[in-house]
Design a protein around this motif. Structure first.
Motif, PDB file in Angstrom:
ATOM      1  N   PRO A 156     -45.584  27.212  36.550  1.00 61.32           N
ATOM      2  CA  PRO A 156     -44.319  26.469  36.560  1.00 61.32           C
ATOM      3  C   PRO A 156     -44.580  24.972  36.666  1.00 61.32           C
ATOM      4  CG  PRO A 156     -44.266  28.309  38.097  1.00 61.32           C
ATOM      5  CD  PRO A 156     -45.695  28.153  37.663  1.00 61.32           C
ATOM      6  N   THR A 157     -43.677  24.184  36.140  1.00 65.26           N
ATOM      7  CA  THR A 157     -43.815  22.733  36.215  1.00 65.26           C
ATOM      8  C   THR A 157     -43.644  22.278  37.663  1.00 65.26           C
ATOM      9  OG1 THR A 157     -42.939  22.483  33.983  1.00 65.26           O
ATOM     10  CG2 THR A 157     -42.893  20.530  35.387  1.00 65.26           C
ATOM     11  N   ASP A 192     -44.670  35.657  28.276  1.00 64.41           N
ATOM     12  CA  ASP A 192     -45.737  35.160  27.404  1.00 64.41           C
ATOM     13  C   ASP A 192     -45.958  36.089  26.224  1.00 64.41           C
ATOM     14  OD1 ASP A 192     -46.991  37.329  28.682  1.00 64.41           O
ATOM     15  OD2 ASP A 192     -47.933  36.007  30.167  1.00 64.41           O
ATOM     16  N   ARG A 220     -49.576  28.226  28.382  1.00 65.64           N
ATOM     17  CA  ARG A 220     -48.691  28.971  29.286  1.00 65.64           C
ATOM     18  C   ARG A 220     -48.068  30.163  28.556  1.00 65.64           C
ATOM     19  NH1 ARG A 220     -45.851  23.393  30.990  1.00 65.64           N
ATOM     20  NH2 ARG A 220     -46.160  23.212  28.733  1.00 65.64           N
ATOM     21  N   SER A 261     -37.879  21.897  32.887  1.00 68.22           N
ATOM     22  CA  SER A 261     -39.209  22.091  32.321  1.00 68.22           C
ATOM     23  C   SER A 261     -39.050  22.399  30.840  1.00 68.22           C
ATOM     24  CB  SER A 261     -39.915  23.257  33.021  1.00 68.22           C
ATOM     25  OG  SER A 261     -39.329  24.495  32.627  1.00 68.22           O
ATOM     26  N   ASN A 270     -43.550  39.230  31.440  1.00 66.71           N
ATOM     27  CA  ASN A 270     -44.774  38.578  31.895  1.00 66.71           C
ATOM     28  C   ASN A 270     -45.934  39.563  31.751  1.00 66.71           C
ATOM     29  OD1 ASN A 270     -46.808  37.145  33.170  1.00 66.71           O
ATOM     30  ND2 ASN A 270     -45.501  36.447  34.849  1.00 66.71           N
ATOM     31  N   TYR A 300     -39.790  25.197  29.373  1.00 68.13           N
ATOM     32  CA  TYR A 300     -39.977  26.644  29.271  1.00 68.13           C
ATOM     33  C   TYR A 300     -39.492  27.215  27.943  1.00 68.13           C
ATOM     34  CZ  TYR A 300     -34.967  27.175  30.005  1.00 68.13           C
ATOM     35  OH  TYR A 300     -33.600  27.111  29.851  1.00 68.13           O
ATOM     36  N   ASP A 351     -40.571  32.993  27.240  1.00 66.50           N
ATOM     37  CA  ASP A 351     -40.755  32.794  28.688  1.00 66.50           C
ATOM     38  C   ASP A 351     -39.869  33.715  29.521  1.00 66.50           C
ATOM     39  OD1 ASP A 351     -41.735  31.203  31.054  1.00 66.50           O
ATOM     40  OD2 ASP A 351     -39.580  30.805  31.204  1.00 66.50           O
ATOM     41  N   ARG A 352     -38.790  34.236  28.933  1.00 65.80           N
ATOM     42  CA  ARG A 352     -37.842  35.027  29.710  1.00 65.80           C
ATOM     43  C   ARG A 352     -37.853  36.508  29.311  1.00 65.80           C
ATOM     44  NH1 ARG A 352     -34.707  31.028  32.325  1.00 65.80           N
ATOM     45  NH2 ARG A 352     -36.149  29.291  32.506  1.00 65.80           N
ATOM     46  N   ASN A 395     -36.976  26.324  35.291  1.00 63.89           N
ATOM     47  CA  ASN A 395     -38.429  26.273  35.279  1.00 63.89           C
ATOM     48  C   ASN A 395     -38.977  27.522  34.596  1.00 63.89           C
ATOM     49  OD1 ASN A 395     -41.040  25.279  35.828  1.00 63.89           O
ATOM     50  ND2 ASN A 395     -40.411  24.604  37.870  1.00 63.89           N
ATOM     51  N   TYR A 396     -40.274  27.561  34.447  1.00 65.07           N
ATOM     52  CA  TYR A 396     -40.925  28.693  33.785  1.00 65.07           C
ATOM     53  C   TYR A 396     -40.794  29.967  34.625  1.00 65.07           C
ATOM     54  CZ  TYR A 396     -43.130  25.643  30.330  1.00 65.07           C
ATOM     55  OH  TYR A 396     -43.357  24.769  29.298  1.00 65.07           O
ATOM     56  N   ASP A 410     -49.468  31.911  34.347  1.00 67.10           N
ATOM     57  CA  ASP A 410     -48.229  31.411  34.955  1.00 67.10           C
ATOM     58  C   ASP A 410     -48.471  30.019  35.541  1.00 67.10           C
ATOM     59  OD1 ASP A 410     -47.315  33.876  34.306  1.00 67.10           O
ATOM     60  OD2 ASP A 410     -46.859  34.535  36.343  1.00 67.10           O
TER      61      ASP A 410
END
Length: 785
Positions: free
Chosen positions: A323-324, A339, A400, A384, A315, A386, A311-312, A334-335, A321
């Motif tokens: 996010p919670t 990916d 996600r 989240s 992208n 993530y 997730d980090r 959060n996200y 995408d």
């Protein structure tokens, strides 16, 4: 004459015995032992050896024999061999010989050096309601040790090898150093531990083995000391060795080796001074492996891992995408949108190729909950999922993160670039929303202990049953129906996506029966039928003895060596020294072997970033998690980049598997999670970040192109406060590593072995040296290598 690098090493192993040649040796078309049989260390009293670890089909075993100076009992089904009543003159090394389908296999046995030590705490007349002790001798778990009060003193017994052990007392529940013991040591995190001295260590010199030369059908190795006995193995068959001159030995390479792409020679020895280092010599079609081009991606000794925190990282597809949607989650928790598509993009762009990475460790990608959980008090926030460590499915990919097709493409693409892919597997727990938990609540351990307290975060005293949080039920993996279900789901990932192995989360919190079940299934369903080699590496915080208990032929190939990492941080970013780092590293060699597959990390997702400590923006005595929330942690002093380069130089030149935590190649700062999980930077780097990445790239590529750093021996030349010098040697190739962590320039000189007097040395990494007679002299700038 071949060029050598500034490095020297001397390690040797040998073997005497056997006056018969290969004509008396018979090798089967197919070995009953898969891979190399790991040595077994015997306990002082009795040891049960699970033969299924070595022989997946134990019905093939004909007979088993151990040394005559002990008692051995074989179970009726030939699955277990119990060795006990070990006599005083039992040799330091011996073999457990197993005949299977007419072939003799040999498993190396190491006699334990443990002695019975009585620990005494003198309260000096002070009355305590409760007294306990925790330390390196009991896995930092006071419940592992029964301490009793007699004649005004508290006493307990330990079986320990001679040496020093750090510990703390719990006096009426208060954790503190032993007030009756003045001997203390830095605990590497800003505090102090007491030190217990057990016995006296043997000051005699053990054999030091090193490879010297080879011919078409022989290998010659030497020992710097005399050997009382030498053991040589061709894969898992004990073979003869000859002493051709004083402390020089010759091994005939079996003709059988020419039939196989990869086989190995291993050498072990001992004398009255102790055990030698071990030698590992890979063979390619019956010839000593001599060129880097002969190494394949499944030669995991040559692996360099990169931890991709999905997730980090990058992208690659903004359409997934999500996010919670919870106002109680602060942005850091959060996200961010990284990916699988993002990893694919970086593989395609050549990022990992340019860095020299050949193995990707991908963080968990299974389906996680859509809602927020957990609480952090200051600042108040929920979290989240993530990170991927809250599974609600064991086989479904979180949308996600990406799709099945994308993950298959990632693995195929990596393989086309000669890279491995390891998946982070969460086996310890599931999330409370997981259907498995809802259908089988009895498949988990109890959330509450018998005394009514919560069984959460009890990392040591209830490590096999503890819950990580109240919404993360711990699976009871001692139950066959549970460990069979979970191991089947793990094998599913290898079968469906053609993965190369696993990084295992929370290894020490899972019973060994699960690891054995999983490894056996991998052998039966993947390794044997597909003739593949997989790699499994675990995560265990604890003593080397605890870490080692999960390693071996029937369990995991390696674990992360956090103890060496802690000593390295203390030396390079703190106030400790290279003496302590070397002692820790030597202890790792003793426990895991000199040719281990342990992971040596630049950092990880559960620790403050190394450069933050090295630059002074994080203190060892503060809560790094809270610091990450409370202030903006950056690189306070540019010296942090130089210290990071020193760490990377160390990790890429010692035995084991280097592991790069994403972003450490450029010196990303941060406190503990989630601050150490910032979005990866690929552009707009400052000059210091670019320089560190370039140095890291050169170090990784140097390692991957150096046989001494992959298969070579290790010999310490000098360990001082600020200076560390060691050498790695593989036949006619040698590397000398010199590190100066001081803030001052150093003039250094050391005497190299006479066997290298004809060597042509080449200085690397902007270093220089002078050679005069038998001395190599250096001028090392501050914080350089």
């Amino acid at each position: 004459m071949k060029t050598r690098l500034i490095a020297i090493l001397a390690f040797t192993i040998g073997l005497f015995s056997c006056n018969s040649g290969e004509k008396a040796l018979k090798f089967p078309e197919k070995s009953q032992i898969i891979g190399l049989a790991s040595p077994v260390e015997l306990n002082p009293e009795n040891t049960v050896i699970n033969l299924k670890d070595f022989f997946p089909e134990t019905r093939s075993i004909d007979s088993v024999k151990a040394d005559s100076h002990c008692k051995m009992i074989l179970s009726q089904d030939t699955v277990f061999a119990e060795i006990s009543a070990i006599e005083e003159n039992f040799p330091q090394l011996s073999t457990l010989d197993v005949w299977a389908q007419g072939t003799k296999y040999s498993i190396l046995l190491k006699k334990s050096k443990k002695i019975k030590h009585t620990f005494i705490f003198d309260p000096k007349g002070k009355n305590y309601k409760s007294v306990a002790v925790k330390g390196e001798m009991n896995a930092w778990n006071p419940l592992n040790t029964l301490i009793t009060f007699q004649n005004g003193k508290w006493t307990c017994d330990f079986w320990l090898e001679p040496g020093k052990y750090q510990y703390l007392m719990l006096l009426d529940g208060k954790e503190q150093p032993d007030p009756s013991n003045p001997q203390t040591a830095d605990n590497n995190i800003g505090g102090t531990n007491s030190v217990m001295q057990v016995g006296t260590e043997n000051t005699q010199k053990a054999p030091v083995l090193f490879t010297q030369k080879y011919t078409q059908n022989t290998v010659i190795f030497n020992s710097e000391q005399s050997c009382d006995s030498i053991f040589v193995f061709y894969d898992n068959y004990k073979i003869p060795v000859s002493e051709i001159s004083e402390n020089q030995f010759e091994i005939p390479i079996p003709e059988n080796a020419a039939k196989h792409d990869r086989t190995y020679l291993r050498v072990f020895a001992f004398n009255k001074g102790g055990l030698s280092n071990d030698l590992l010599i890979p063979l390619e079609k019956g010839k000593v492996l001599s060129e880097i081009s002969q190494i394949t991606r499944t030669d995991y000794e040559a692996a360099v891992l990169y931890n991709v925190f999905v997730d980090r990282f990058f992208n690659g597809d903004t359409k997934n995408d999500r996010p919670t949607p919870d106002k109680d989650i602060l942005p850091k928790a959060n996200y961010f949108g990284g990916d699988i598509a993002g990893i694919i993009a970086k593989v395609e762009s050549g990022y990992f190729d340019s860095l020299g990475i050949n193995t990707l460790w991908v963080s968990p990608i299974v389906q996680n909950p859509e809602t927020a959980f957990g609480k952090y008090p200051d600042p108040k926030t929920k979290f989240s999922a993530y990170h991927g460590y809250w599974p609600i499915s064991l086989t479904k990919i979180d949308n996600r993160m990406g799709t099945e097709a994308e993950f298959k493409r990632l693995v195929d693409l990596a393989h086309s670039k000669n890279m491995n892919v390891l998946l982070d597997l969460v086996a310890h727990h599931v999330h409370e929303q997981c259907p498995i938990y809802k259908q089988h609540p009895d498949w988990t351990t109890d959330l509450h202990l018998p005394d009514g307290t919560l069984n959460t975060e009890r990392w040591d005293d209830h490590r096999l049953t503890t819950w990580f949080d109240v919404f993360l039920p711990t699976l009871d993996l001692s139950k066959p129906e549970v460990y069979n279900m979970l191991s089947d789901s793990a094998v599913f990932w290898i079968e469906k996506y053609n993965l190369d192995g696993f990084r295992h989360d929370a290894t020490k919190h899972i019973p060994e029966v699960f690891w054995r079940a999983l490894t056996l299934k991998l052998k039966e369903r993947i390794i044997i039928p597909q003739n593949r080699r997989l790699y499994q590496i675990g995560e265990t915080y604890g003593t080397p003895e605890l870490i080692k208990s999960y390693l071996g032929t029937g369990q995991l190939d390696g674990q992360f060596d956090f103890n060496t990492y802690d000593a390295a941080i203390a030396a390079l970013a703190g106030n400790s020294d290279f003496i302590n780092l070397n002692n820790t590293l030597q202890n790792s060699f003793k426990n895991y072997g000199f040719h281990n597959l342990m992971g040596y990390i630049t950092g990880n997702q559960d620790r403050g970033r190394f450069i933050s400590y090295a630059s002074g923006s994080l203190r060892f005595d503060e809560d790094a998690k809270k610091a990450g929330w409370k202030r903006n942690i950056e690189v306070k002093d540019p010296v942090g980049y130089k210290k990071s380069a020193l760490l990377n130089a160390f990790l890429t030149t010692i035995p084991g598997v280097p592991v790069i935590y994403y972003g450490d190649e450029i010196g990303m700062p941060g406190g503990n999670d989630p601050d150490n999980r910032r979005m990866m930077l690929f552009s707009d780097l400052n000059p210091k970040q670019t320089d560190l990445r370039n140095i890291t790239q050169k170090l990784i590529k140097f390692r991957r192109n150096s046989l001494p750093l992959i298969y070579g021996d290790f010999k310490l030349i000098s360990a001082e406060k600020d200076i560390l010098i060691y050498e790695r040697n593989y036949f006619d190739k040698t590397v000398v590593i010199v590190i100066n962590k001081s803030s001052e320039e150093k003039n250094l000189s050391f005497k190299f072995d006479k066997r290298f007097e004809e060597t042509k040395f080449t200085a690397l990494f902007n270093s220089s040296f002078k050679l005069s007679e038998e001395n190599l002299s250096f001028i090392l700038k501050a914080n350089s290598f």
